[in-house]
Motif scaffolding. Structure first.
Motif, PDB file in Angstrom:
ATOM      1  N   LYS A  70     -68.353 -51.500 -22.420  1.00 39.50           N
ATOM      2  CA  LYS A  70     -69.297 -52.001 -22.043  1.00 39.50           C
ATOM      3  C   LYS A  70     -70.543 -52.022 -23.180  1.00 39.50           C
ATOM      4  N   TRP A  71     -70.221 -51.298 -24.208  1.00 44.66           N
ATOM      5  CA  TRP A  71     -71.211 -51.598 -25.303  1.00 44.66           C
ATOM      6  C   TRP A  71     -70.798 -52.691 -26.093  1.00 44.66           C
ATOM      7  N   LEU A  72     -69.757 -52.899 -26.240  1.00 41.61           N
ATOM      8  CA  LEU A  72     -69.180 -54.098 -26.831  1.00 41.61           C
ATOM      9  C   LEU A  72     -69.880 -55.409 -26.044  1.00 41.61           C
ATOM     10  N   ASN A  73     -69.552 -55.614 -24.762  1.00 39.85           N
ATOM     11  CA  ASN A  73     -70.166 -56.487 -24.061  1.00 39.85           C
ATOM     12  C   ASN A  73     -71.518 -56.729 -24.145  1.00 39.85           C
ATOM     13  N   PHE A  74     -72.123 -55.665 -24.224  1.00 39.23           N
ATOM     14  CA  PHE A  74     -73.878 -55.497 -24.277  1.00 39.23           C
ATOM     15  C   PHE A  74     -74.126 -56.161 -25.601  1.00 39.23           C
ATOM     16  N   PHE A  75     -73.423 -55.887 -26.758  1.00 38.43           N
ATOM     17  CA  PHE A  75     -73.544 -56.321 -27.890  1.00 38.43           C
ATOM     18  C   PHE A  75     -73.353 -57.722 -27.921  1.00 38.43           C
ATOM     19  N   LYS A  76     -72.193 -58.317 -27.485  1.00 35.62           N
ATOM     20  CA  LYS A  76     -71.953 -59.915 -27.610  1.00 35.62           C
ATOM     21  C   LYS A  76     -72.987 -60.599 -26.793  1.00 35.62           C
TER      22      LYS A  76
END
Length: 164
Positions: free
Chosen positions: A3-9
């Motif tokens: 979820k954090w990786l998606n948010f960052f991307k």
């Protein structure tokens, strides 16, 4: 974690998109500038100092800020310009804002410390072929290196200065 990786991307994608759109708008708005040469600008600031932008910009970049006391967008940008004036030479030009006493009272009431040239009939602004306030030009060695209009952020201004 995913979820954090998606948010960052997604955040990076939006920042990139915003940057591209911002640059495109700046290029579109500056189409009226046929030369990078700075229009001759010599005037006396409200402080009494004589300002010659060509001379002032010979050793380091100068931020030229066209604004007005009545400009809604300027209310957001002017505090950034005031902050920037602690680190860079800033010359503001107040267009169609009334007599010098009125503009000085406005600057004092907001505790703005930058040099300001009053342009009550927008003659200087017209000489620069400006149609929008706020407009921020960065000049160096008497040449316009960058110009932007509308609301900008401190990071956006610093990036423009660092990329010279």
């Amino acid at each position: 974690m995913k979820k954090w990786l998606n948010f960052f991307k997604n955040s990076l994608l939006y920042i990139l998109l915003f940057t591209v759109v911002s640059v495109a708008v700046d290029l579109w708005r500056t189409r009226d500038f046929t030369s990078s040469e700075t229009p001759t600008t010599q005037a006396t600031a409200l402080s009494g100092n004589n300002i010659d932008l060509d001379v002032l910009s010979q050793d380091k970049p100068v931020v030229v800020y066209f604004w007005a006391t009545w400009c809604g967008a300027c209310k957001f940008v002017t505090p950034t310009i005031n902050w920037l004036s602690q680190y860079y030479d800033v010359v503001a030009i107040s267009a169609s804002s009334g007599e010098a006493r009125r503009v000085q009272a406005y600057l004092n009431s907001h505790d703005y410390q930058f040099e300001n040239i009053n342009d009550p009939r927008s003659q200087i602004s017209s000489g620069w072929n400006l149609k929008v306030t706020p407009t921020i030009a960065i000049i160096e060695n008497g040449e316009i290196k960058n110009i932007t209009t509308g609301i900008t952020t401190p990071i956006g201004l610093l990036a423009r200065l660092w990329l010279l």
